[in-house]
Design a protein around this motif. Structure first.
Motif, mmCIF file in Angstrom:
data_model
loop_
_atom_site.group_PDB
_atom_site.id
_atom_site.type_symbol
_atom_site.label_atom_id
_atom_site.label_comp_id
_atom_site.label_asym_id
_atom_site.label_seq_id
_atom_site.Cartn_x
_atom_site.Cartn_y
_atom_site.Cartn_z
ATOM 1 N N LEU A 43 0.811 -1.231 0.000
ATOM 2 C CA LEU A 43 0.000 0.000 0.000
ATOM 3 C C LEU A 43 0.839 1.274 0.000
ATOM 4 O O LEU A 43 0.368 2.339 -0.418
ATOM 5 C CB LEU A 43 -0.933 -0.003 1.220
ATOM 6 C CG LEU A 43 -2.041 -1.061 1.220
ATOM 7 C CD1 LEU A 43 -2.821 -1.013 2.525
ATOM 8 C CD2 LEU A 43 -2.978 -0.846 0.030
ATOM 9 N N LEU A 44 2.079 1.142 0.447
ATOM 10 C CA LEU A 44 2.928 2.328 0.631
ATOM 11 C C LEU A 44 2.941 3.278 -0.575
ATOM 12 O O LEU A 44 2.791 4.493 -0.412
ATOM 13 C CB LEU A 44 4.356 1.895 0.985
ATOM 14 C CG LEU A 44 5.300 3.013 1.448
ATOM 15 C CD1 LEU A 44 4.794 3.654 2.733
ATOM 16 C CD2 LEU A 44 6.713 2.467 1.639
ATOM 17 N N PRO A 45 3.067 2.755 -1.802
ATOM 18 C CA PRO A 45 3.138 3.677 -2.944
ATOM 19 C C PRO A 45 1.886 4.525 -3.123
ATOM 20 O O PRO A 45 1.921 5.556 -3.788
ATOM 21 C CB PRO A 45 3.314 2.729 -4.141
ATOM 22 C CG PRO A 45 3.844 1.464 -3.566
ATOM 23 C CD PRO A 45 3.234 1.349 -2.211
ATOM 24 N N TYR A 46 0.773 4.090 -2.515
ATOM 25 C CA TYR A 46 -0.496 4.799 -2.707
ATOM 26 C C TYR A 46 -0.884 5.604 -1.468
ATOM 27 O O TYR A 46 -1.960 6.195 -1.414
ATOM 28 C CB TYR A 46 -1.603 3.803 -3.066
ATOM 29 C CG TYR A 46 -1.188 2.853 -4.167
ATOM 30 C CD1 TYR A 46 -1.171 3.285 -5.496
ATOM 31 C CD2 TYR A 46 -0.768 1.555 -3.888
ATOM 32 C CE1 TYR A 46 -0.762 2.429 -6.512
ATOM 33 C CE2 TYR A 46 -0.352 0.701 -4.902
ATOM 34 C CZ TYR A 46 -0.359 1.148 -6.206
ATOM 35 O OH TYR A 46 0.060 0.311 -7.211
ATOM 36 N N ALA A 47 -0.003 5.619 -0.462
ATOM 37 C CA ALA A 47 -0.315 6.320 0.785
ATOM 38 C C ALA A 47 0.360 7.682 0.826
ATOM 39 O O ALA A 47 1.187 7.999 -0.031
ATOM 40 C CB ALA A 47 0.139 5.476 1.968
ATOM 41 N N GLY A 48 -0.002 8.473 1.790
ATOM 42 C CA GLY A 48 0.686 9.743 2.045
ATOM 43 C C GLY A 48 -0.022 10.978 1.528
ATOM 44 O O GLY A 48 0.296 12.093 1.931
ATOM 45 N N ASN A 49 -1.023 10.775 0.629
ATOM 46 C CA ASN A 49 -1.687 11.944 0.046
ATOM 47 C C ASN A 49 -2.832 12.445 0.915
ATOM 48 O O ASN A 49 -4.005 12.358 0.557
ATOM 49 C CB ASN A 49 -2.219 11.599 -1.353
ATOM 50 C CG ASN A 49 -1.098 11.121 -2.248
ATOM 51 O OD1 ASN A 49 0.003 11.664 -2.217
ATOM 52 N ND2 ASN A 49 -1.379 10.074 -3.023
ATOM 53 N N SER A 50 -2.490 12.936 2.078
ATOM 54 C CA SER A 50 -3.520 13.456 2.974
ATOM 55 C C SER A 50 -2.893 14.520 3.863
ATOM 56 O O SER A 50 -1.674 14.691 3.875
ATOM 57 C CB SER A 50 -4.054 12.341 3.875
ATOM 58 O OG SER A 50 -3.167 12.138 4.968
ATOM 59 N N ILE A 51 -3.751 15.244 4.554
ATOM 60 C CA ILE A 51 -3.247 16.055 5.656
ATOM 61 C C ILE A 51 -3.641 15.331 6.934
ATOM 62 O O ILE A 51 -4.787 14.910 7.113
ATOM 63 C CB ILE A 51 -3.784 17.502 5.654
ATOM 64 C CG1 ILE A 51 -3.445 18.188 6.983
ATOM 65 C CG2 ILE A 51 -5.284 17.580 5.406
ATOM 66 C CD1 ILE A 51 -2.782 19.510 6.837
ATOM 67 N N ARG A 52 -2.654 15.100 7.778
ATOM 68 C CA ARG A 52 -2.855 14.360 9.015
ATOM 69 C C ARG A 52 -2.986 15.352 10.166
ATOM 70 O O ARG A 52 -2.080 16.119 10.430
ATOM 71 C CB ARG A 52 -1.678 13.419 9.253
ATOM 72 C CG ARG A 52 -1.456 12.442 8.099
ATOM 73 C CD ARG A 52 -0.090 11.791 8.171
ATOM 74 N NE ARG A 52 0.111 10.833 7.069
ATOM 75 C CZ ARG A 52 1.288 10.265 6.795
ATOM 76 N NH1 ARG A 52 2.358 10.554 7.537
ATOM 77 N NH2 ARG A 52 1.404 9.418 5.781
ATOM 78 N N VAL A 53 -4.146 15.331 10.810
ATOM 79 C CA VAL A 53 -4.452 16.311 11.848
ATOM 80 C C VAL A 53 -4.655 15.616 13.186
ATOM 81 O O VAL A 53 -5.535 14.762 13.320
ATOM 82 C CB VAL A 53 -5.724 17.117 11.485
ATOM 83 C CG1 VAL A 53 -6.018 18.153 12.567
ATOM 84 C CG2 VAL A 53 -5.564 17.783 10.121
ATOM 85 N N GLY A 54 -3.825 15.958 14.159
ATOM 86 C CA GLY A 54 -4.004 15.431 15.505
ATOM 87 C C GLY A 54 -4.917 16.343 16.299
ATOM 88 O O GLY A 54 -4.795 17.564 16.217
ATOM 89 N N ILE A 55 -5.856 15.762 17.018
ATOM 90 C CA ILE A 55 -6.765 16.555 17.856
ATOM 91 C C ILE A 55 -6.740 15.993 19.268
ATOM 92 O O ILE A 55 -6.997 14.808 19.482
ATOM 93 C CB ILE A 55 -8.205 16.536 17.306
ATOM 94 C CG1 ILE A 55 -8.250 17.187 15.922
ATOM 95 C CG2 ILE A 55 -9.156 17.253 18.265
ATOM 96 C CD1 ILE A 55 -9.636 17.229 15.293
ATOM 97 N N SER A 56 -6.389 16.860 20.226
ATOM 98 C CA SER A 56 -6.312 16.421 21.611
ATOM 99 C C SER A 56 -7.135 17.331 22.507
ATOM 100 O O SER A 56 -7.323 18.503 22.205
ATOM 101 C CB SER A 56 -4.854 16.420 22.098
ATOM 102 O OG SER A 56 -4.813 16.083 23.475
#
Lengths: 333, 333
Positions: free
Chosen positions: A47-60
């Motif tokens: 899956l790695l080649p198709y991953a990463g295209n996002s914005i990752r938002v941490g909410i605490s």
């Protein structure tokens, strides 16, 4: 490493949007069984080649801050902007109630029914390292499945915020108005991890207090913020109930995303995270090997007791542990 | 483990106040040579029963804050209160200039000549874990030598403050007046590590600015401080040049010491630190074994590159490393 036709088929199903395949994949990576870990590794490689295209938002945010209501409202706002949102939870703080946060999907009833959303409760707790590993892999899997916004929720207790902040691109701290006692729940350094502080419950009786909290935190951030040239941490208010201020928050996330991509910090940070992830995997694997070693388990309680009471030098105790593990020999003099 | 007559003799010389023996012992623990590490471990085991009777104070501040002048003045104040003070330095931040801080003893001319003081420059840098290990052992050795106040100085860059804060009983953050740009040097979370913030250079033109900084940080601490019932972090001002406010700082240290001893946090913290120390020793030993493994060194550059560029899953890269280390086998499917 031989490839695995089933893994390849599962990877294709995930990429095609098969939600059951996605859920199964995350269950797989949550397993600590060696054969499952091996399969998970093969799947991640696919899956790695198709991953990463996002914005990752941490909410605490501490319990009671209204995290789930906020994420429900915020998630729907994101979907309204033609994005697909995945919500993952990190809760290593309570081994007993592991899976507590987000465990009850009805807390996000509308969002959980939405086809553009994928909500995953927290796995039963393990070490923070183990939980972080599973979360990282879950991020990649959901990204490969086409979710371009990944929200990582963590409860504002324990060390989980720091861990989550290091997993994501942007860290949002959710607080409630009122200051004083409520704020005592916010622990060392958390405020300074935040790229954005959201004062929730800015409605009704709390509206004025929310504005005050916004001013106070704005001043504190100005005084204490880290020196990133491309982004100065912000404070904003919202009401998850009245759905006010939510659109502005998504706009701020997009502004942040553009700013760090333009400055190059986004990709630099992702590269640094990947490298750190590799070493965390190394350390976590060694640590779990140590933990599962029966010889060590036998001597540990006595050793820890002696160390705490100053009866044995920590370095000596460490040597005894590593001798049991077969990494060290006893001292010859 | 066989005992070693030379080690026993060295331990007795240290306890008798032989400064050359003390200096040699610290040189020994700073060595990473396996035979030296083994000797160091035997020495620590000998000295352990006589260590621990001190208050361990961490002092951090960015370059230019006047750390060495402050520690010189503060150290002499402590000695004036009939204590013996050891000053150790932690500076893992600059491999090149390792040993830079405190390296030039003339920065603390008077203190370094005082028989009741022992000043030890920072060892040539290593990993933070390695530096922390050496500092912990140096603390125990100086305590066994009769120094009842141990100051651990660290430069306010890198992760060293967090590491130092975890090594000591009390953490003091030294800042300069003026706010704004100067304060940008203070990094995430450091302010909240502080049990006491000292605004230095409260003299001459900066006096008013120092008072303002005291107020600002007092407010920030009130807003952001961790909830310890036995101690609320304080802010005070001083002038190392005019030697004003120095006596008050020692009084605050004694107040803190009494407060945490009465509440039981002091001993609980020491016990927790000893246990953490043991595990750090375990991890550091494994990590250094990994670092010194030639097979790993051969494949590492390529692996890290592939991981950063998303060409290999971090978990897969980690497996390759641990396979080279002999801890893991390749995946069989």
């Amino acid at each position: 490493m031989t490839t695995d036709v089933f893994v390849i088929a599962q990877a294709e199903a995930i990429r095609a949007g098969d939600r059951r395949a996605l859920a199964r994949a995350i269950t797989l990576i949550e397993s600590t069984r060696p054969d499952h870990r091996a399969k998970a590794e093969l799947l991640m490689t696919e899956l790695l080649p198709y991953a990463g295209n996002s914005i990752r938002v941490g909410i605490s945010g501490v319990p009671g801050v209204g995290k789930s209501t906020f994420i429900e409202t915020f998630g729907l706002e994101i979907i309204g902007n033609n994005h697909k949102v995945a919500v993952l939870a990190v809760d290593p703080s309570s081994p007993k109630t592991g899976g507590s946060i987000l465990g009850d999907k009805t807390r996000m009833e509308e969002l959980s029914k939405n086809r553009s959303a994928f909500i995953r409760p927290s796995p039963s707790s393990g070490t923070l390292g183990g939980v972080a590993r599973r979360t990282r892999e879950a991020m990649l899997i959901t990204e490969a499945a086409g979710f371009d916004v990944v929200i990582v929720e963590t409860v504002g207790v324990g060390q989980s915020e720091t861990a989550v902040a290091e997993l994501v691109d942007m860290f949002i701290l959710l607080i409630v108005p009122g200051g004083g006692d409520e704020l005592q729940g916010i622990k060392k350094g958390i405020v300074e991890l935040a790229d954005l502080i959201v004062v929730n419950k800015a409605d009704g009786d709390l509206f004025a207090a929310a504005e005050r909290a916004k001013r106070d935190y704005g001043a504190a951030l100005h005084l204490l913020r880290a020196a990133n040239k491309d982004w100065a941490p912000r404070v904003t208010t919202c009401s998850s109930l009245q759905k006010s201020g939510i659109g502005e928050i998504w706009q701020i996330v997009e502004l942040f995303h553009n700013a760090v991509q333009t400055s190059g910090r986004f990709s630099k940070r992702r590269q640094k995270q990947a490298k750190a992830w590799m070493w965390d995997e190394v350390n976590e694997t060694v640590a779990s090997a140590l933990r599962s070693d029966q010889n060590i388990a036998d001597i540990l309680p006595t050793l820890e007791n002696q160390v705490q009471n100053g009866q044995i030098a920590p370095a000596r105790a460490a040597r005894k542990i590593l001798m049991e593990f077969g990494v060290l020999k006893d001292i010859e003099t």
